[in-house]
Scaffold this active site. Structure first.
Site, PDB file in Angstrom:
ATOM      1  N   HIS A  63      54.365 -74.977  68.315  1.00  0.00           N
ATOM      2  CA  HIS A  63      54.780 -73.664  68.797  1.00  0.00           C
ATOM      3  C   HIS A  63      56.210 -73.384  68.332  1.00  0.00           C
ATOM      4  O   HIS A  63      56.851 -74.236  67.726  1.00  0.00           O
ATOM      5  CB  HIS A  63      54.645 -73.565  70.313  1.00  0.00           C
ATOM      6  CG  HIS A  63      55.561 -74.466  71.076  1.00  0.00           C
ATOM      7  ND1 HIS A  63      55.440 -75.838  71.070  1.00  0.00           N
ATOM      8  CD2 HIS A  63      56.633 -74.189  71.887  1.00  0.00           C
ATOM      9  CE1 HIS A  63      56.370 -76.373  71.837  1.00  0.00           C
ATOM     10  NE2 HIS A  63      57.109 -75.391  72.334  1.00  0.00           N
ATOM     11  N   HIS A  65      59.145 -72.717  69.859  1.00  0.00           N
ATOM     12  CA  HIS A  65      60.377 -73.016  70.579  1.00  0.00           C
ATOM     13  C   HIS A  65      61.307 -73.856  69.708  1.00  0.00           C
ATOM     14  O   HIS A  65      60.857 -74.699  68.927  1.00  0.00           O
ATOM     15  CB  HIS A  65      60.077 -73.725  71.897  1.00  0.00           C
ATOM     16  CG  HIS A  65      59.628 -72.786  72.977  1.00  0.00           C
ATOM     17  ND1 HIS A  65      58.927 -73.190  74.095  1.00  0.00           N
ATOM     18  CD2 HIS A  65      59.794 -71.432  73.114  1.00  0.00           C
ATOM     19  CE1 HIS A  65      58.681 -72.137  74.871  1.00  0.00           C
ATOM     20  NE2 HIS A  65      59.189 -71.069  74.291  1.00  0.00           N
ATOM     21  N   ASP A  67      63.295 -76.398  70.003  1.00  0.00           N
ATOM     22  CA  ASP A  67      63.307 -77.865  69.958  1.00  0.00           C
ATOM     23  C   ASP A  67      62.136 -78.433  69.164  1.00  0.00           C
ATOM     24  O   ASP A  67      62.026 -79.650  69.002  1.00  0.00           O
ATOM     25  CB  ASP A  67      63.331 -78.462  71.375  1.00  0.00           C
ATOM     26  CG  ASP A  67      62.171 -78.012  72.251  1.00  0.00           C
ATOM     27  OD1 ASP A  67      61.757 -76.848  72.133  1.00  0.00           O
ATOM     28  OD2 ASP A  67      61.685 -78.828  73.063  1.00  0.00           O
ATOM     29  N   HIS A  68      61.291 -77.557  68.632  1.00  0.00           N
ATOM     30  CA  HIS A  68      60.161 -78.000  67.808  1.00  0.00           C
ATOM     31  C   HIS A  68      60.246 -77.509  66.361  1.00  0.00           C
ATOM     32  O   HIS A  68      59.475 -77.966  65.525  1.00  0.00           O
ATOM     33  CB  HIS A  68      58.843 -77.522  68.430  1.00  0.00           C
ATOM     34  CG  HIS A  68      58.560 -78.151  69.763  1.00  0.00           C
ATOM     35  ND1 HIS A  68      57.628 -79.153  69.942  1.00  0.00           N
ATOM     36  CD2 HIS A  68      59.104 -77.926  70.977  1.00  0.00           C
ATOM     37  CE1 HIS A  68      57.613 -79.517  71.215  1.00  0.00           C
ATOM     38  NE2 HIS A  68      58.505 -78.787  71.865  1.00  0.00           N
ATOM     39  N   HIS A 140      51.203 -72.443  77.431  1.00  0.00           N
ATOM     40  CA  HIS A 140      52.647 -72.700  77.419  1.00  0.00           C
ATOM     41  C   HIS A 140      53.492 -71.416  77.461  1.00  0.00           C
ATOM     42  O   HIS A 140      54.659 -71.435  77.115  1.00  0.00           O
ATOM     43  CB  HIS A 140      53.011 -73.527  76.184  1.00  0.00           C
ATOM     44  CG  HIS A 140      54.430 -74.025  76.203  1.00  0.00           C
ATOM     45  ND1 HIS A 140      54.969 -74.705  77.273  1.00  0.00           N
ATOM     46  CD2 HIS A 140      55.435 -73.922  75.278  1.00  0.00           C
ATOM     47  CE1 HIS A 140      56.233 -75.011  77.011  1.00  0.00           C
ATOM     48  NE2 HIS A 140      56.546 -74.539  75.803  1.00  0.00           N
ATOM     49  N   ASP A 211      53.464 -78.877  73.980  1.00  0.00           N
ATOM     50  CA  ASP A 211      53.914 -78.352  75.267  1.00  0.00           C
ATOM     51  C   ASP A 211      52.813 -77.519  75.920  1.00  0.00           C
ATOM     52  O   ASP A 211      52.300 -76.567  75.330  1.00  0.00           O
ATOM     53  CB  ASP A 211      55.152 -77.496  75.073  1.00  0.00           C
ATOM     54  CG  ASP A 211      56.356 -78.310  74.623  1.00  0.00           C
ATOM     55  OD1 ASP A 211      56.154 -79.471  74.225  1.00  0.00           O
ATOM     56  OD2 ASP A 211      57.477 -77.791  74.659  1.00  0.00           O
ATOM     57  N   HIS A 269      57.947 -86.236  74.839  1.00  0.00           N
ATOM     58  CA  HIS A 269      58.566 -84.991  75.311  1.00  0.00           C
ATOM     59  C   HIS A 269      59.080 -85.192  76.732  1.00  0.00           C
ATOM     60  O   HIS A 269      58.715 -84.466  77.668  1.00  0.00           O
ATOM     61  CB  HIS A 269      57.554 -83.834  75.243  1.00  0.00           C
ATOM     62  CG  HIS A 269      58.205 -82.480  75.223  1.00  0.00           C
ATOM     63  ND1 HIS A 269      58.433 -81.752  76.366  1.00  0.00           N
ATOM     64  CD2 HIS A 269      58.663 -81.705  74.212  1.00  0.00           C
ATOM     65  CE1 HIS A 269      58.995 -80.589  76.057  1.00  0.00           C
ATOM     66  NE2 HIS A 269      59.143 -80.534  74.740  1.00  0.00           N
TER      67      HIS A 269
END
Length: 305
Positions: A63, A65, A67-68, A140, A211, A269
């Site tokens: 996805h 976000h 942090d990914h 998510h 997530d 995670h």
């Protein structure tokens, strides 16, 4: 086949855990490495591993976000500087194409290799060489996808003793017999592969769930997996908070592994709120439900048997 965790933290990096990135090493199977998510600093983490960026030929983004994905532009650029010339395919949500192309354009980054960006969608099936990847939409808040990687069954072992009993001596003919349904040998006649090869070996199944909130509908995604990699952002006592932020707890990940009849669960995670001394408690919560659970750390390696 090996899983190499490059980042196992949630949201922001900490001293113990960088943000999300996971490598699936297929060097023996097809001389390549697949990367799942590419959080900020992933290329730095790779420097502390045996991974060669030019061997990475597929990247799956769960996805959008930060942090990914914040490490993706840097990795793509470094792959050029480190001898990457072979094509690279990136799979992920529809916004991924704009993110990658805008970063490369504005930074005037010129890659030495071609890239393809494939938009994934719920229930998509990707046929990739010796593997089939099943894509499923998670829960998510933003579109987030889980990936089920299914390896094709491998041919059975050649029954060498049986071939020898037929008067067929070891040599290149053995490879021909294994690769073809029938082989004609002078003075021996037609040799049928099914008669001299053992039963096929079942391919491995790896499920990577990024997530998401817990849901029993994800059982089909993880069913009978050799390894389930599942986020476990929060401890069990934070289940309400996990639901509020569209994440899962240790117990919820373990419950899904149990319901899916997985062989092994790996938790990743992990929220930065949990210090090193709390890792044992996180693991114990999950193993109480699903004993074959491991907790991933940065640079953890797990061989898939």
């Amino acid at each position: 086949m090996e899983l190499i965790f490059l980042g196992t933290g949630a949201g922001v990096p900490s001293k113990e855990r960088n943000v999300s990135a996971l490598a699936l090493s297929l060097l023996q199977e097809q001389n390549s490495i697949w990367l799942f998510d590419c959080g900020e600093g992933t290329q730095h983490q790779i420097l502390h591993s045996s991974i060669k960026p030019r061997k990475v030929n597929k990247i799956f983004i769960t996805h959008m976000h930060g942090d990914h994905i914040y490490g993706l532009p840097g990795f793509l650029s470094s792959r050029s500087f480190q001898g990457g010339t072979t094509p690279l395919t990136i799979y992920g949500p529809k916004e991924l194409k704009q993110f990658v192309e805008t970063n490369l354009q504005l930074s005037e980054t010129h890659l030495t290799y071609p890239i393809s960006i494939v938009e994934v969608a719920d229930k998509m099936v990707l046929k990739l060489d010796r593997f089939t990847v099943y894509v499923e939409l998670l829960d998510h808040g933003v579109p987030s996808f889980g990936y089920r990687i299914v390896e094709k069954d491998k041919p059975g072992e050649l029954l060498v003793d049986k071939l020898k009993s037929l008067g067929i001596k070891p040599g290149p003919i053995y490879q021909q017999i294994k690769e073809n349904e029938t082989v004609t040998i002078p003075s021996k006649g037609i040799i049928y592969r099914k008669d001299v090869v053992g039963p096929p070996k079942q391919g491995k199944i790896i499920t990577i769930i990024g997530d998401t909130r817990y849901s029993p509908r994800f059982v089909s995604l993880a069913k009978n997996a050799d390894v389930l990699v599942h986020e476990a952002t929060f401890r069990h006592d934070k289940e309400t908070l996990a639901h509020q932020y569209f994440h899962s707890t240790t117990l919820q990940a373990a419950r899904l592994a149990l319901e899916s009849n997985c062989k092994q669960l790996i938790l990743t995670h992990i929220s930065s709120r949990y210090q090193q001394e709390e890792n044992d408690q996180l693991l114990q919560e999950a193993t109480a439900i699903f004993p074959k659970t491991k907790l991933a750390y940065d640079f953890s390696k797990f061989t898939i048997h």
